[in-house]
Motif scaffolding. Structure first.
Motif: not given
Length: 650
Positions: A213-241
């Motif tokens: 919905x907002x391509x300028x918002x960057x997202x970080x996804x993680x899972x511990x192993x291939x059996x786990x579900x993916x989790x959204x951990x962090x967001x950051x606006x592109x070109x900021x920070x």
């Protein structure tokens, strides 16, 4: 460890030719593409695969290690294809990344493909999935984004590739058999991730993406192993920070290139779950880290690179540092890097560079204590008198420290030489170096001095210096170039009244801008794939939602803002034809994927109608870099004739 004196003999022979006996050089000797590029040693050290730029088009060639006898493995279409990279999947099979240009809506894009081929040249296979529907323009663009995720250290029949999946409408990781081309989709991408990263066990555990919905918002996804579900951990606006480029995963730690704390790109350890940086692995006190160095299998980071005037390597282990030291001590007078090596670090290809000699590849066999010259990238220019590239430093008018290079002709001249102002392209994130450059050496061979300035916005000097160039096209970035010319005037070394402003890409924009901002100062203007209309560039790229739009808005300006749009027009040559006096040469490739052909074509048509002295040369199938043999040679011929007429009055 000492190497036999054969290397010393080779180096002596290369420098022993008497310059006076050589026939005069012409543009043709400088206008060749590098003969060999991207060489890579097989894991067992028996073979070298490389790109050979022939008159018939790019080829992938093979040779036995240390041998200069090469055989063609794959021939690509002349003028239409480009080889991007070569990887050894195993000792018997190569992956070849290639691309071609395709027009989508209003611009050309590079469309990437990956092929698998045996070392006997047989069973060549394009690795691709089936497309089951007609693609929308943005999907065609997404299909061009194909890259290697992992070579799978414990499975040499397969690799992990990232490709667009029409069902997920996103980038997906596939396990691909390099022999039969069978694809196995590892998981669905429901997260709009565009960069997947594996951990030390070759399991995909990290994703870097954007909000739909907002391509300028960057997202970080993680899972511990291939059996786990993916989790959204962090967001950051592109070109900021802070900047954030994920490189590798080690357990719950991410290895990332970022300007965290230092405001210079450094290598950090990042805790994925907490979102905190836990350790600075390496950072330079002055320069950005440019990239990481992998081991042969590309499954371990063993060091980093940064650029001073030439590339510098920093390794994390004493073993690799000692290896680099042996190489440096072997090739005195050159700046060297270990370009490629086999799995046990006994057979090495060395890239050796200096400012006034073509870059070369040497081979080293440490086990047998042998070594020698393999190939020069520009053999036509070996043993020729070439100019030294001298680093310079000066302050801009507002006190900002700037750097660059001055190259003076080696010809004995009764008067001060004419001047070529030659700013680099980009502009953001790119810079000039002290390396041998065929364009610069061609100019000096004709008797011209060459000035190169790393204006604000250039890369490699930290985030603050780079971002200081945002929204400064035609303004402070342009003033930095003028300040470099003024600094040079104080040195009384060149004939600044007999000068030509020339450049490639952004450098071409700067040249056209100088033509109307300082119309009485230059005898001629050269724009190669340059920008003449900033507003048009911004408006057309703004139509592409996501990363392209974000880049335009943040680095050039938002064309939907009336005030910014007026500024873009004010700093575009096409709106100031009545001010231009100098003759202009425009060179542009028809398949340029970075600067649209119309940036030169429309300028030419309007300039011609306005009565300006302008010549326009279009190159069929020409890329942004004119990296096809006939196009490159023709371009140098045009430069030669134009400069001879306007700076040498011939």
């Amino acid at each position: 460890m000492k190497l036999i004196t054969y290397l010393i003999v080779v180096m002596a022979l290369m420098s022993a030719v008497t310059f006076a006996k050589n026939p005069p050089l012409t543009y043709k000797e400088f206008g060749h593409l590098p003969m060999l590029e991207s060489p890579t040693v097989s894991p067992n050290g028996q073979l070298i695969a490389s790109v050979f730029n022939s008159e018939d088009g790019p080829k992938v060639v093979l040779s036995e290690f240390a041998s200069t006898e090469i055989t063609t493995l794959v021939q690509l279409r002349k003028s239409e294809d480009r080889i991007e990279d070569i990887y050894w999947a195993n000792n018997n099979r190569l992956l070849i990344s290639a691309s071609y240009s395709e027009k989508i809506v209003n611009r050309y894009f590079r469309m990437n493909r990956i092929f698998s081929v045996g070392i006997d040249g047989k069973e060549i296979r394009e690795l691709k999935t089936k497309v089951v529907k007609e693609l929308a323009p943005w999907e065609k663009r997404a299909m061009a984004d194909i890259h290697l995720v992992s070579l799978l250290k414990d499975d040499k029949e397969h690799v992990l590739l990232q490709m667009y999946d029409v069902r997920d409408e996103a980038q997906v990781v596939y396990k691909v058999n390099v022999y039969d081309g069978k694809f196995t989709k590892l998981f669905a991408n429901r997260y709009n991730v565009f960069n997947w990263v594996v951990n030390e066990n070759d399991t995909v555990t990290f994703g870097y993406g954007a909000m739909k919905e907002d391509p300028e918002i960057r997202t970080i996804w993680h899972r511990n192993n291939e059996k786990d579900e993916w989790q959204l951990l962090h967001k950051q606006k592109a070109f900021e920070g802070e900047t954030f480029i994920p490189i590798a995963v080690e357990g719950n730690k991410l290895i990332v290139l970022t300007d965290h704390k230092t405001r210079r790109t450094s290598l950090w350890e990042y805790d994925i779950v907490s979102g905190e940086y836990t350790k600075l692995i390496y950072g330079h006190e002055k320069y950005d880290v440019n990239n990481v160095i992998y081991n042969t299998g590309r499954d371990e980071i063993i060091g980093v690179t940064y650029f001073e005037h030439f590339r510098q390597d920093h390794y994390f282990s004493e073993k690799n540092n000692q290896l680099a030291k042996i190489v440096n001590n072997t090739f005195k007078g050159f700046y060297t890097n270990i370009y490629s090596k086999n799995k046990d670090d006994t057979k090495l290809l060395i890239f050796a560079a200096k400012d006034n000699s073509p870059s070369k590849f040497f081979w080293l066999d440490l086990a047998n204590k042998k070594g020698g010259l393999w190939f020069s990238q520009f053999p036509y220019l070996e043993n020729q008198p070439l100019a030294n590239v001298i680093p310079i430093n000066f302050d801009a008018r507002d006190g900002v420290p700037l750097s660059g290079y001055l190259t003076m002709p080696i010809k004995n001249m009764a008067t001060k030489p004419p001047l070529i102002i030659w700013p680099h392209g980009g502009p953001i994130g790119i810079r000039d170096y002290q390396y041998f450059d065929p364009y610069v050496q061609f100019f000096t061979n004709k008797g011209f001095a060459v000035l190169q300035v790393n204006y604000r916005g250039s890369g490699g000097f930290g985030s603050d210096f780079q971002t200081s160039g945002y929204h400064e096209w035609g303004q402070k970035m342009q003033e930095d170039l003028y300040d470099g010319i003024h600094w040079l005037q104080t040195k009384n070394l060149v004939d600044e009244d007999n000068s030509c402003f020339a450049g490639y890409s952004y450098g071409g924009y700067a040249a056209l801008t100088a033509a109307f901002q300082q119309p009485d100062k230059y005898k001629c203007i050269i724009s190669i794939a340059g920008v003449s209309d900033l507003l048009e560039l911004a408006e057309k790229d703004y139509k592409w939602e996501g990363r392209i739009r974000a880049h335009i808005v943040n680095t050039i300006g938002d064309p939907t803002n009336d005030e910014i749009a007026n500024t873009l027009k004010e700093n575009s040559a096409i709106y100031h034809l009545n001010k231009i006096k100098a003759p202009i040469l425009l060179l542009h490739g028809t398949h340029d994927t970075q600067v649209r052909l119309n940036q030169s074509k429309e300028f030419y048509e309007k300039a011609k109608s306005a009565g300006l002295k302008v010549k326009y040369v279009e190159f069929k199938h020409g890329t942004h870099y004119l990296d096809e043999s006939e196009n490159r040679l023709k371009a140098f011929g045009e430069l030669d004739a134009f400069l001879s007429k306007h700076l040498l009055n011939k």
